[in-house]
Design a protein around this motif. Structure first.
Motif, PDB file in Angstrom:
ATOM      1  N   GLN A 119       0.808  -1.223   0.000  1.00 13.42           N
ATOM      2  CA  GLN A 119       0.000   0.000   0.000  1.00 13.42           C
ATOM      3  C   GLN A 119       0.844   1.277   0.000  1.00 13.42           C
ATOM      4  OE1 GLN A 119      -1.064  -2.540   2.480  1.00 13.42           O
ATOM      5  NE2 GLN A 119      -2.261  -3.313   0.759  1.00 13.42           N
ATOM      6  N   ASN A 120       2.071   1.195  -0.527  1.00 13.65           N
ATOM      7  CA  ASN A 120       2.968   2.342  -0.355  1.00 13.65           C
ATOM      8  C   ASN A 120       3.971   2.437  -1.500  1.00 13.65           C
ATOM      9  OD1 ASN A 120       3.973   4.580   0.981  1.00 13.65           O
ATOM     10  ND2 ASN A 120       5.240   3.418   2.383  1.00 13.65           N
ATOM     11  N   TYR A 549      -5.583   0.582  -8.971  1.00 17.17           N
ATOM     12  CA  TYR A 549      -6.276   1.715  -8.333  1.00 17.17           C
ATOM     13  C   TYR A 549      -7.430   1.227  -7.477  1.00 17.17           C
ATOM     14  CZ  TYR A 549      -8.929   6.045  -7.799  1.00 17.17           C
ATOM     15  OH  TYR A 549      -9.607   7.123  -7.291  1.00 17.17           O
ATOM     16  N   ASP A 550      -7.482   1.754  -6.254  1.00 12.35           N
ATOM     17  CA  ASP A 550      -8.613   1.534  -5.358  1.00 12.35           C
ATOM     18  C   ASP A 550      -9.249   2.890  -5.069  1.00 12.35           C
ATOM     19  OD1 ASP A 550     -10.406   0.996  -3.371  1.00 12.35           O
ATOM     20  OD2 ASP A 550      -9.051  -0.196  -2.134  1.00 12.35           O
ATOM     21  N   PRO A 555      -6.904   5.430   4.050  1.00 10.15           N
ATOM     22  CA  PRO A 555      -5.441   5.264   4.002  1.00 10.15           C
ATOM     23  C   PRO A 555      -4.983   3.861   4.373  1.00 10.15           C
ATOM     24  CG  PRO A 555      -6.099   6.603   5.895  1.00 10.15           C
ATOM     25  CD  PRO A 555      -7.323   6.428   5.042  1.00 10.15           C
ATOM     26  N   ALA A 556      -5.875   3.053   4.955  1.00  6.79           N
ATOM     27  CA  ALA A 556      -5.521   1.658   5.212  1.00  6.79           C
ATOM     28  C   ALA A 556      -5.449   0.863   3.913  1.00  6.79           C
ATOM     29  CB  ALA A 556      -6.540   1.022   6.161  1.00  6.79           C
ATOM     30  N   GLU A 558      -4.492   2.418   0.799  1.00  9.42           N
ATOM     31  CA  GLU A 558      -3.271   2.917   0.164  1.00  9.42           C
ATOM     32  C   GLU A 558      -2.809   4.157   0.905  1.00  9.42           C
ATOM     33  OE1 GLU A 558      -1.324   4.227  -4.133  1.00  9.42           O
ATOM     34  OE2 GLU A 558      -3.492   3.902  -3.989  1.00  9.42           O
ATOM     35  N   ARG A 559      -1.526   4.214   1.186  1.00 11.61           N
ATOM     36  CA  ARG A 559      -0.986   5.311   1.981  1.00 11.61           C
ATOM     37  C   ARG A 559      -1.100   6.634   1.235  1.00 11.61           C
ATOM     38  NH1 ARG A 559       3.445   3.238   5.359  1.00 11.61           N
ATOM     39  NH2 ARG A 559       2.647   1.291   6.251  1.00 11.61           N
ATOM     40  N   GLN A 560      -1.261   7.700   1.992  1.00  9.48           N
ATOM     41  CA  GLN A 560      -1.204   9.044   1.438  1.00  9.48           C
ATOM     42  C   GLN A 560       0.251   9.401   1.125  1.00  9.48           C
ATOM     43  OE1 GLN A 560      -4.183  11.056   0.963  1.00  9.48           O
ATOM     44  NE2 GLN A 560      -4.870   8.942   1.176  1.00  9.48           N
ATOM     45  N   PRO A 561       0.478  10.464   0.323  1.00 11.77           N
ATOM     46  CA  PRO A 561       1.868  10.856   0.041  1.00 11.77           C
ATOM     47  C   PRO A 561       2.625  11.127   1.335  1.00 11.77           C
ATOM     48  CG  PRO A 561       0.342  12.057  -1.362  1.00 11.77           C
ATOM     49  CD  PRO A 561      -0.499  11.316  -0.368  1.00 11.77           C
TER      50      PRO A 561
END
Length: 610
Positions: A119-120, A549-550, A555-556, A558-561
């Motif tokens: 996720q990162n 893409y989800d 954020p669980a 996919e992580r934010q920048p």
């Protein structure tokens, strides 16, 4: 002391590999771990076990012209003065912080080969996910070794830097609660093997840009050193003890065959997967691949050759392209003797393919999580996508380029992940503009980005139209290697797949004129690089990106920048918020009493009523 710092007995001899030196202080080391650098390694003694959740590393990347791995003047890229770079030694689920200071005169990125970056993809360290670290600037990677174990490597990913160094080993250990599927070895060693050019990486880049593809590596290095006896790359062992040797092909061009004189190797792991344990006299390791083997020192006490020879090359025993080191028994007084141990015919691809098919997943071994690896298999999955990707050479605008389906990847100024997040890709790439099941009618340059169905099963068939062994790597995932074949691929070939116990890894070879099929479960949202690991193929365009893409902003998923995100190209840093002016302090001498108008009105009306 930070979690990544170590202090070791200064009496260790650079160039030798030993397990006897015991002086250490560390906060995150565990029993059986070692510190490994340019040609040496030290094992942590039993009883010195600590828990570490965060490992902090500070890396200074610089050019050194004094190292001379092959006794010629050329720049070598070092990390903290070391070539190869330092070992990252951690346990699954640890968080790694690597603060990279770029002391070179050109941009730099480092990628973590086989680390899935769950996720990162912001931390993946390739041109599609990260803006480069500019000269004189530092940037900190922060990533979790989520649910992974095994043998991996890191290396620079842009500007052909890998041909100059800055590569090193990654070791991800099991947690104590999950047993390893073999007796604990007496010691562990990291062995980085790779071909090496006589020229500087900058000169090679210039040559390739002139469409001259004839420049080839001339030497083979083992832990950054040339062949014995010019170097002293030595593995030191004790009689009747068993050792785990973690071997990575960190080269740029050649697959290798690895062997040890008079000793067999028990294959136990590859790129994060425990394998069915098979005994081997030699093993083929292709560019970007890693293996772990057990070797028992069960021969008469003496010195024995360790050999790494290139595949598909006519290299004489005396050639510098045949890498040679020494397995040295502690009490040995007998130097290495006789000819180097013979390996298979380097052009015998049937041997190599048969060995590859014999490497299977150990279905009963524990993985990074408590469940056995074989809890899930691919025998009944439903495929949602199939990519048929053909690697070829083509001429585009009077330049020779490597392509996938006749598209040679063009690197945009803006990192894809950055453009995707802030601009929906507009102006940087067009999603699904190029075919994934057939070749483009004409060879073109293009920024090749395709859709991967989130939580779908993807079948990828790699086809090799080249005359040499190619290797392919997918970031973000491990894939199941389900099939190899000669000639063309058709859907009927699926009947030959191994769907029972295919090994899971991140890099797979494709033989000349043949195909290799893999399955990948796309459960990891992000922008993920799919590339040739052969460096000139990658540098000249043989790569694409899979956008998984989800739409859920959780954020669980996919992580934010990251807060330290680097910007480049058309995405500029957002303006810093304007500071709010602070009120001037109020002095008791100058403070004007506030007027309570409600009280005054109340008093006024009271007077009127009276």
């Amino acid at each position: 002391m930070n979690g990544g710092e170590r202090e070791w007995d200064a009496s260790v001899t650079a160039g030798s590999i030993t397990h006897h030196h015991r002086a250490l202080t560390a906060t995150e080391l565990r029993e059986g771990e070692i510190c490994s650098s340019a040609g040496f390694a030290v094992v942590v003694p039993a009883g010195r076990i600590r828990r570490a959740d965060d490992i902090f590393l500070e890396w200074h990347v610089n050019i050194d012209t004094t190292i001379k791995p092959i006794s010629v003047d050329q720049p070598v890229i070092t990390i903290n003065g070391m070539f190869p770079g330092p070992l990252i030694n951690a346990t699954t689920n640890d968080i790694i912080h690597v603060n990279v200071f770029n002391g070179m005169d050109e941009p730099l990125l480092i990628t973590w080969n086989g680390i899935q970056q769950r996720q990162n993809s912001w931390q993946d360290g390739v041109s599609g996910t990260n803006c480069p670290i500019r000269p004189g600037v530092n940037w900190t990677y922060v990533f979790t070794l989520k649910d992974q174990i095994g043998t991996f490597s890191y290396f620079p990913s842009i500007n052909f830097h890998k041909a100059g160094g800055a590569f090193g080993p990654i070791r991800v250990n099991n947690r104590v609660v999950i047993p390893i599927p073999f007796p604990r070895p007496h010691g562990e060693f990291d062995l980085l093997i790779g071909d090496w050019f006589n020229q500087s990486f900058k000169d090679i880049r210039s040559t390739l840009k002139k469409s001259n593809l004839d420049l080839l590596p001339k030497s083979m290095l083992l832990n950054g050193r040339s062949r014995y006896p010019q170097s002293n790359t030595t593995i030191l062992v004790e009689q009747d003890e068993t050792y785990l040797i973690r071997i990575s092909n960190v080269g740029t061009q050649w697959s290798i065959n690895f062997r040890i004189q008079n000793h067999q190797m028990l294959l136990v792991e590859t790129e994060g997967s425990y394998t069915s344990q098979i005994m081997l006299d030699s093993i083929d390791i292709h560019v970007g691949q890693s293996y772990s083997v057990l070797v028992t020192a069960n021969q008469p006490e003496a010195d024995y050759y360790i050999v790494a020879s290139p595949k598909m090359v006519n290299a004489l025993e005396s050639s510098n392209l045949v890498g040679v080191a020494v397995l040295h028994y502690e009490a040995s007084t007998t130097p290495v003797q006789g000819s180097l141990p013979a390996g298979p015919d380097p052009f015998n691809l049937s041997f190599s393919a048969s060995q590859a098919k014999s490497i299977r997943w150990n279905l009963t071994a524990g993985a990074a999580r408590p469940n056995p690896q074989g809890t899930f298999n691919v025998s009944n999955v439903t495929l949602s996508q199939t990519f048929i990707l053909q690697g070829s050479l083509a001429e585009i605008n009077d330049s020779v380029r490597y392509t996938i389906n006749n598209v040679s990847y063009s690197i945009p100024d803006t990192a894809l992940k950055l453009a995707d997040y802030y601009q929906n890709g507009t102006g940087t790439y067009q999603l699904d503009a190029y075919p994934v099941n057939s070749s483009n009618p004409i060879a073109i340059d293009g920024t090749f980005v395709v859709t991967g169905d989130h939580n779908g099963w993807l079948e990828i068939v790699f086809k090799n139209n080249l005359r040499v062994i190619d290797t392919w790597h997918l970031d973000g995932f491990g894939f199941y290697v389900v099939g190899f074949g000669d000639g063309d691929w058709s859907p009927d070939m699926r009947s030959t797949y191994n769907l029972y116990d295919p090994v899971v890894r991140s890099t797979v070879q494709v033989y000349p004129g043949g195909w290799t099929a893999v399955y990948a479960y796309l459960d990891n949202p992000g922008m993920w690089n799919l590339r040739s690991q052969v460096l000139k193929n990658w540098y000249l365009g043989q790569e694409l990106y899979i956008r998984v893409y989800d739409p859920d902003p959780n954020p669980a998923k996919e992580r934010q920048p990251p807060s330290n995100l680097l910007f480049c190209g058309s995405v500029i840093p957002p303006p810093a918020p304007k500071p709010t002016p602070a009120e001037p302090p109020k002095s008791s001498a100058t403070t004007t009493p506030s007027i309570n108008w409600l009280c005054i009105l109340f008093m006024f009306f009271s007077c009127v009523l009276v």
